[in-house]
Design a protein around this motif. Structure first.
Motif, PDB file in Angstrom:
ATOM      1  N   VAL A  37       0.838  -1.204   0.000  1.00  0.00           N
ATOM      2  CA  VAL A  37       0.000   0.000   0.000  1.00  0.00           C
ATOM      3  C   VAL A  37       0.872   1.253   0.000  1.00  0.00           C
ATOM      4  O   VAL A  37       0.600   2.209  -0.726  1.00  0.00           O
ATOM      5  CB  VAL A  37      -0.976  -0.044   1.197  1.00  0.00           C
ATOM      6  N   ALA A  38       1.942   1.252   0.774  1.00  0.00           N
ATOM      7  CA  ALA A  38       2.862   2.393   0.806  1.00  0.00           C
ATOM      8  C   ALA A  38       3.528   2.595  -0.558  1.00  0.00           C
ATOM      9  O   ALA A  38       3.714   3.734  -1.001  1.00  0.00           O
ATOM     10  CB  ALA A  38       3.908   2.196   1.894  1.00  0.00           C
ATOM     11  N   GLU A  39       3.860   1.504  -1.224  1.00  0.00           N
ATOM     12  CA  GLU A  39       4.459   1.602  -2.560  1.00  0.00           C
ATOM     13  C   GLU A  39       3.502   2.240  -3.567  1.00  0.00           C
ATOM     14  O   GLU A  39       3.942   2.820  -4.549  1.00  0.00           O
ATOM     15  CB  GLU A  39       4.889   0.223  -3.060  1.00  0.00           C
ATOM     16  N   PHE A  40       2.218   2.139  -3.312  1.00  0.00           N
ATOM     17  CA  PHE A  40       1.219   2.741  -4.201  1.00  0.00           C
ATOM     18  C   PHE A  40       1.027   4.229  -3.934  1.00  0.00           C
ATOM     19  O   PHE A  40       0.207   4.868  -4.576  1.00  0.00           O
ATOM     20  CB  PHE A  40      -0.124   2.026  -4.062  1.00  0.00           C
ATOM     21  N   GLY A  41       1.738   4.783  -2.952  1.00  0.00           N
ATOM     22  CA  GLY A  41       1.664   6.211  -2.692  1.00  0.00           C
ATOM     23  C   GLY A  41       0.848   6.607  -1.479  1.00  0.00           C
ATOM     24  O   GLY A  41       0.679   7.791  -1.212  1.00  0.00           O
ATOM     25  N   VAL A  42       0.324   5.642  -0.735  1.00  0.00           N
ATOM     26  CA  VAL A  42      -0.414   5.945   0.492  1.00  0.00           C
ATOM     27  C   VAL A  42       0.607   6.446   1.517  1.00  0.00           C
ATOM     28  O   VAL A  42       1.625   5.796   1.757  1.00  0.00           O
ATOM     29  CB  VAL A  42      -1.161   4.700   1.008  1.00  0.00           C
ATOM     30  N   THR A  43       0.354   7.607   2.107  1.00  0.00           N
ATOM     31  CA  THR A  43       1.346   8.219   2.996  1.00  0.00           C
ATOM     32  C   THR A  43       1.267   7.737   4.439  1.00  0.00           C
ATOM     33  O   THR A  43       2.245   7.809   5.165  1.00  0.00           O
ATOM     34  CB  THR A  43       1.228   9.755   2.965  1.00  0.00           C
ATOM     35  N   SER A  44       0.115   7.259   4.861  1.00  0.00           N
ATOM     36  CA  SER A  44      -0.043   6.772   6.233  1.00  0.00           C
ATOM     37  C   SER A  44      -0.770   5.436   6.211  1.00  0.00           C
ATOM     38  O   SER A  44      -1.865   5.329   5.666  1.00  0.00           O
ATOM     39  CB  SER A  44      -0.840   7.783   7.068  1.00  0.00           C
ATOM     40  N   VAL A  45      -0.138   4.427   6.796  1.00  0.00           N
ATOM     41  CA  VAL A  45      -0.733   3.101   6.880  1.00  0.00           C
ATOM     42  C   VAL A  45      -0.697   2.671   8.337  1.00  0.00           C
ATOM     43  O   VAL A  45       0.361   2.662   8.965  1.00  0.00           O
ATOM     44  CB  VAL A  45       0.034   2.064   6.017  1.00  0.00           C
ATOM     45  N   ARG A  46      -1.873   2.347   8.860  1.00  0.00           N
ATOM     46  CA  ARG A  46      -1.961   1.863  10.242  1.00  0.00           C
ATOM     47  C   ARG A  46      -2.524   0.453  10.235  1.00  0.00           C
ATOM     48  O   ARG A  46      -3.356   0.124   9.399  1.00  0.00           O
ATOM     49  CB  ARG A  46      -2.855   2.795  11.070  1.00  0.00           C
ATOM     50  N   ILE A  47      -2.066  -0.359  11.186  1.00  0.00           N
ATOM     51  CA  ILE A  47      -2.486  -1.752  11.245  1.00  0.00           C
ATOM     52  C   ILE A  47      -3.107  -2.057  12.604  1.00  0.00           C
ATOM     53  O   ILE A  47      -2.537  -1.735  13.641  1.00  0.00           O
ATOM     54  CB  ILE A  47      -1.287  -2.703  11.015  1.00  0.00           C
ATOM     55  N   ALA A  48      -4.275  -2.680  12.554  1.00  0.00           N
ATOM     56  CA  ALA A  48      -4.947  -3.176  13.761  1.00  0.00           C
ATOM     57  C   ALA A  48      -5.104  -4.685  13.597  1.00  0.00           C
ATOM     58  O   ALA A  48      -5.418  -5.155  12.515  1.00  0.00           O
ATOM     59  CB  ALA A  48      -6.311  -2.519  13.933  1.00  0.00           C
ATOM     60  N   SER A  49      -4.897  -5.420  14.686  1.00  0.00           N
ATOM     61  CA  SER A  49      -4.986  -6.879  14.581  1.00  0.00           C
ATOM     62  C   SER A  49      -6.287  -7.438  15.138  1.00  0.00           C
ATOM     63  O   SER A  49      -6.528  -8.637  15.058  1.00  0.00           O
ATOM     64  CB  SER A  49      -3.792  -7.531  15.284  1.00  0.00           C
ATOM     65  N   ASN A  50      -7.125  -6.553  15.712  1.00  0.00           N
ATOM     66  CA  ASN A  50      -8.409  -7.017  16.240  1.00  0.00           C
ATOM     67  C   ASN A  50      -9.427  -5.875  16.199  1.00  0.00           C
ATOM     68  O   ASN A  50      -9.080  -4.730  15.910  1.00  0.00           O
ATOM     69  CB  ASN A  50      -8.253  -7.592  17.659  1.00  0.00           C
ATOM     70  N   VAL A  51     -10.665  -6.213  16.486  1.00  0.00           N
ATOM     71  CA  VAL A  51     -11.758  -5.240  16.403  1.00  0.00           C
ATOM     72  C   VAL A  51     -11.560  -4.086  17.391  1.00  0.00           C
ATOM     73  O   VAL A  51     -11.700  -2.918  17.012  1.00  0.00           O
ATOM     74  CB  VAL A  51     -13.124  -5.936  16.619  1.00  0.00           C
ATOM     75  N   ALA A  52     -11.232  -4.372  18.631  1.00  0.00           N
ATOM     76  CA  ALA A  52     -11.078  -3.318  19.639  1.00  0.00           C
ATOM     77  C   ALA A  52      -9.984  -2.328  19.246  1.00  0.00           C
ATOM     78  O   ALA A  52     -10.167  -1.111  19.358  1.00  0.00           O
ATOM     79  CB  ALA A  52     -10.782  -3.932  21.004  1.00  0.00           C
ATOM     80  N   GLN A  53      -8.878  -2.843  18.775  1.00  0.00           N
ATOM     81  CA  GLN A  53      -7.778  -1.975  18.352  1.00  0.00           C
ATOM     82  C   GLN A  53      -8.194  -1.124  17.153  1.00  0.00           C
ATOM     83  O   GLN A  53      -7.903   0.070  17.101  1.00  0.00           O
ATOM     84  CB  GLN A  53      -6.564  -2.841  18.017  1.00  0.00           C
ATOM     85  N   ALA A  54      -8.892  -1.713  16.201  1.00  0.00           N
ATOM     86  CA  ALA A  54      -9.345  -0.978  15.023  1.00  0.00           C
ATOM     87  C   ALA A  54     -10.308   0.142  15.412  1.00  0.00           C
ATOM     88  O   ALA A  54     -10.180   1.275  14.935  1.00  0.00           O
ATOM     89  CB  ALA A  54     -10.007  -1.927  14.031  1.00  0.00           C
ATOM     90  N   LEU A  55     -11.262  -0.168  16.282  1.00  0.00           N
ATOM     91  CA  LEU A  55     -12.230   0.846  16.709  1.00  0.00           C
ATOM     92  C   LEU A  55     -11.539   1.990  17.450  1.00  0.00           C
ATOM     93  O   LEU A  55     -11.901   3.160  17.275  1.00  0.00           O
ATOM     94  CB  LEU A  55     -13.325   0.209  17.561  1.00  0.00           C
ATOM     95  N   ALA A  56     -10.530   1.668  18.264  1.00  0.00           N
ATOM     96  CA  ALA A  56      -9.773   2.701  18.978  1.00  0.00           C
ATOM     97  C   ALA A  56      -9.013   3.589  17.990  1.00  0.00           C
ATOM     98  O   ALA A  56      -8.979   4.811  18.146  1.00  0.00           O
ATOM     99  CB  ALA A  56      -8.820   2.059  19.980  1.00  0.00           C
ATOM    100  N   MET A  57      -8.423   2.985  16.968  1.00  0.00           N
ATOM    101  CA  MET A  57      -7.685   3.767  15.964  1.00  0.00           C
ATOM    102  C   MET A  57      -8.620   4.679  15.178  1.00  0.00           C
ATOM    103  O   MET A  57      -8.268   5.817  14.875  1.00  0.00           O
ATOM    104  CB  MET A  57      -6.933   2.828  15.013  1.00  0.00           C
ATOM    105  N   ILE A  58      -9.810   4.174  14.863  1.00  0.00           N
ATOM    106  CA  ILE A  58     -10.794   4.983  14.131  1.00  0.00           C
ATOM    107  C   ILE A  58     -11.248   6.158  14.997  1.00  0.00           C
ATOM    108  O   ILE A  58     -11.387   7.281  14.512  1.00  0.00           O
ATOM    109  CB  ILE A  58     -11.995   4.118  13.698  1.00  0.00           C
ATOM    110  N   ALA A  59     -11.460   5.911  16.289  1.00  0.00           N
ATOM    111  CA  ALA A  59     -11.878   6.978  17.203  1.00  0.00           C
ATOM    112  C   ALA A  59     -10.782   8.032  17.357  1.00  0.00           C
ATOM    113  O   ALA A  59     -11.068   9.228  17.443  1.00  0.00           O
ATOM    114  CB  ALA A  59     -12.240   6.394  18.564  1.00  0.00           C
TER     115      ALA A  59
END
Length: 135
Positions: A37-59
């Motif tokens: 994804v970074a090679e395609f020009g996306v400047t920020s990539v974040r990774i969540a490994s579970n639902v709780a972590q993803a929801l926290a990152m979105i918030a």
């Protein structure tokens, strides 16, 4: 050595989202996603490994786009999909499942990548990211 990126990315500057959230429980797949994804020009990539972590990152900071592995360790990512839909943040599902097994009807129109997928398929999803919104 410069990574090979599909020619389409050069033709449409800014065609990919600036900030992508990847929800993937397999660390190796997540890192491969992040690099590609970074090679395609996306400047920020974040990774969540579970639902709780993803929801926290979105918030904390809503992404421009998200890639959701459907089957996480012991849960499904549909709660993340619901939150993204409410916020009108475009997303696509990534799955190793075949067909529509256990796939909610409300998400039947969402883009999906089947594992394994090619770089071109991933690039196509990212290039068309604005059409994956909740509108």
């Amino acid at each position: 050595m410069k990574p090979i990126v599909p020619v389409a990315s050069a033709a449409v500057p800014g065609a990919t989202p600036g900030d992508v959230l990847i929800v993937e429980d397999d660390a190796i797949i997540a890192l491969d996603f992040e690099q590609t994804v970074a090679e395609f020009g996306v400047t920020s990539v974040r990774i969540a490994s579970n639902v709780a972590q993803a929801l926290a990152m979105i918030a904390e900071r809503a992404p421009d786009f998200a890639l959701l592995d459907i089957g996480l360790s012991e849960e499904k990512s549909f709660a993340v999909a619901r939150r993204l839909a409410v916020l009108k943040i475009p997303f696509a599902f990534v799955t190793g499942y075949s067909g529509d097994r256990a796939f909610p009807l409300e998400y039947s129109d969402r883009p999906r990548l089947s594992k394994p997928f090619s770089r071109d398929e991933l690039f196509a999803i990212l290039s068309d990211w604005r059409s994956g919104d909740a509108g």
